[in-house]
Design an enzyme around this catalytic site. Structure first.
Site, PDB file in Angstrom:
ATOM      1  N   LEU A 119      61.573 130.872 101.619  1.00 56.53           N
ATOM      2  CA  LEU A 119      62.524 130.995 102.727  1.00 56.53           C
ATOM      3  C   LEU A 119      63.437 129.790 102.620  1.00 56.53           C
ATOM      4  O   LEU A 119      62.970 128.665 102.443  1.00 56.53           O
ATOM      5  CB  LEU A 119      61.797 130.975 104.079  1.00 56.53           C
ATOM      6  CG  LEU A 119      61.276 132.289 104.654  1.00 56.53           C
ATOM      7  CD1 LEU A 119      60.521 132.011 105.950  1.00 56.53           C
ATOM      8  CD2 LEU A 119      62.391 133.294 104.909  1.00 56.53           C
ATOM      9  N   ASP A 120      64.753 130.012 102.738  1.00 59.05           N
ATOM     10  CA  ASP A 120      65.709 128.921 102.634  1.00 59.05           C
ATOM     11  C   ASP A 120      65.488 127.890 103.735  1.00 59.05           C
ATOM     12  O   ASP A 120      64.874 128.185 104.761  1.00 59.05           O
ATOM     13  CB  ASP A 120      67.146 129.457 102.743  1.00 59.05           C
ATOM     14  CG  ASP A 120      67.456 130.449 101.629  1.00 59.05           C
ATOM     15  OD1 ASP A 120      66.957 130.249 100.518  1.00 59.05           O
ATOM     16  OD2 ASP A 120      68.184 131.419 101.903  1.00 59.05           O
ATOM     17  N   ILE A 121      66.067 126.698 103.536  1.00 60.97           N
ATOM     18  CA  ILE A 121      65.981 125.613 104.524  1.00 60.97           C
ATOM     19  C   ILE A 121      66.421 126.100 105.908  1.00 60.97           C
ATOM     20  O   ILE A 121      65.799 125.779 106.923  1.00 60.97           O
ATOM     21  CB  ILE A 121      66.871 124.427 104.091  1.00 60.97           C
ATOM     22  CG1 ILE A 121      66.259 123.728 102.877  1.00 60.97           C
ATOM     23  CG2 ILE A 121      67.083 123.440 105.229  1.00 60.97           C
ATOM     24  CD1 ILE A 121      67.170 122.718 102.214  1.00 60.97           C
TER      25      ILE A 121
END
Length: 243
Positions: A119-121
């Site tokens: 999951l992206d930042i």
């Protein structure tokens, strides 16, 4: 019939991951046609019988899988650009009080814990971290067709044609995407169900049809739902749960 690496064959059969296979081979816990094989890199024929010692099965049984509700500002894997890895949230203090797994937290559960997917930042929601290579393969293996479900808040105008293309008809990095299921959840939020996970896939898909993602939350991986897990807290995967 061509010989194959023993570790590769063990992974193909779903016995464990290749990394785990090498560990078991080095420990002398693998038999092929009744003979212990302890040399890394050994090759066998695909029709030969592989057996894992009970000790290997015991080690597998002690490996944990953790479900985290990742907040914004944490990276899924290794630390980068000053951001902390999500795994640093796996502490006794952040353990969800409603965990019904019956597993007692131990610091050993944080060793070798790897994210099964990313999951992206700036994305939130369900992140799976596991010590078990079989679980990782089920979720992110090359042949995995496990669904991942997301709630995606967007800005911009989406035409009927754009919605149709989100479902089927987009390409990224020169490759056609697998068909997705995308529909409006409410006025400013779409629900996405995907069977793949290219880097920043949903954000890039939305850009291709004139939308900008302003919030992204993963709510399901396979049959496992995020449920009522609060942001920043985690729980163990229960023995009766399957992806």
């Amino acid at each position: 019939m061509e010989p194959v690496r023993l570790s590769k064959r063990m992974a193909e059969l779903g016995l464990c991951s290749r990394r785990e296979a090498d560990e078991y081979i080095a420990q002398g816990l693998v038999r092929v046609d009744g003979q212990i094989i302890s040399e890394l890199g050994s090759k066998i024929l695909p029709n030969q019988k592989i057996e894992l010692a009970k000790e290997a099965s015991r080690q597998q049984a002690n490996r944990v899988t953790i479900l985290l509700n990742k907040p914004v500002g944490y990276v899924s894997g290794q630390a980068e650009d000053g951001y902390k890895p999500a795994a640093t949230l796996i502490t006794a203090e952040n353990h969800f009080p409603g965990d019904r797994s019956g597993i007692q937290f131990s610091p050993s559960h944080t060793r070798g814990l790897a994210p099964a997917g990313r999951l992206d930042i700036d994305s939130v929601g369900l992140l799976v971290l596991t010590q078990d290579g079989r679980v990782a393969k089920k979720i992110i293996g090359e042949t995995s067709e496990l669904e991942k479900e997301y709630l995606v808040r967007v800005s911009g105008r989406l035409s009927e044609e754009g919605l149709r293309r989100l479902n089927h008809g987009l390409s990224l990095d020169g490759e056609k995407l697998k068909p997705a299921r995308v529909w409006w959840q409410n006025q400013d939020q779409l629900r996405f169900i995907l069977q793949e996970g290219k880097k920043r896939q949903i954000r890039r898909m939305c850009e291709l049809v004139g939308l900008r993602v302003v919030g992204l939350k993963r709510v399901r991986v396979g049959r496992i739902m995020l449920g009522d897990l609060p942001p920043g807290q985690w729980r163990y995967l229960r023995s009766d749960e399957r992806f």
